[in-house]
Design a protein around this motif. Sequence first.
Motif: not given
Length: 188
Positions: A127-134
Motif C-alpha cells: 500500500s505504501l509503495v503504490n500510494g507513494l508512486q501515485k
Amino acid sequence: MIMGTRYRNRFIRRWVYIFMFILVISISLSFLLSRYILDKIYESSSTLIIHGSNLDEKYKDLRDPRIYRAIATSNQMMSGIIEKLHLNCEIEDIRKKLIVSYEEETGLIYIKAEDEDQESAFQIVRSLVNGLQKRVEELFGENYLKIVDSPYIPEHPSRPSMSFNIVVATMLAVLFSVLFILWDTKRR
C-alpha cells in the motif's frame, strides 16, 4: 597424592555436571521462549529507485531521496494506508511498523514493514509503495519512482531468531558456569 587426584577428579566431574545442567537448562529455556512465548515478527520490504535522468537542471532536487522519504512517512500516506487496509489504529502505530531509508549516492529507497502478521506486513508495504508512486505523480506530474524489488509475503519470521537466542543462551551458560566454578573453588 592419589587421594588428592581422586579429590580433584571428583570436583572436576561435579563441575562438568553443573556446567552441563546449566547449559541444558539455558538452551531449553531459550528454545521455549523463542518458539512459544516471544511474539513472532514478520518483515516485508520493497526497494524503489529514483529514475530522473531526464530531469532538467530546474528539477534536479527531485533526485534527492529525502524528498520521497518525507512524502512516504507523511501523515497523508499513513492515513491512506489505514483507510485502504481498514486498520483500527493510529497514524503513529503504522509509522512505528515502517522503516523508510535511502541511499543518496544511488537514489535507492528502501521500504520495510514489520508486523506480527505476515500478510499485514506485506499489505502495508504494498500500500505504501503504490500510494507513494501515485502521490509523487500528483505532486510532480510524473512518477519518478520505479520498483526494483516488489514487496513479498514473508515465509518465516524475522524475529525472534532462534539460533541467535540459543547462541546467547550458550554464552550465558558458559559465563555462569565459569563464575560458579570460580566461586566453588574459592569456597573450598
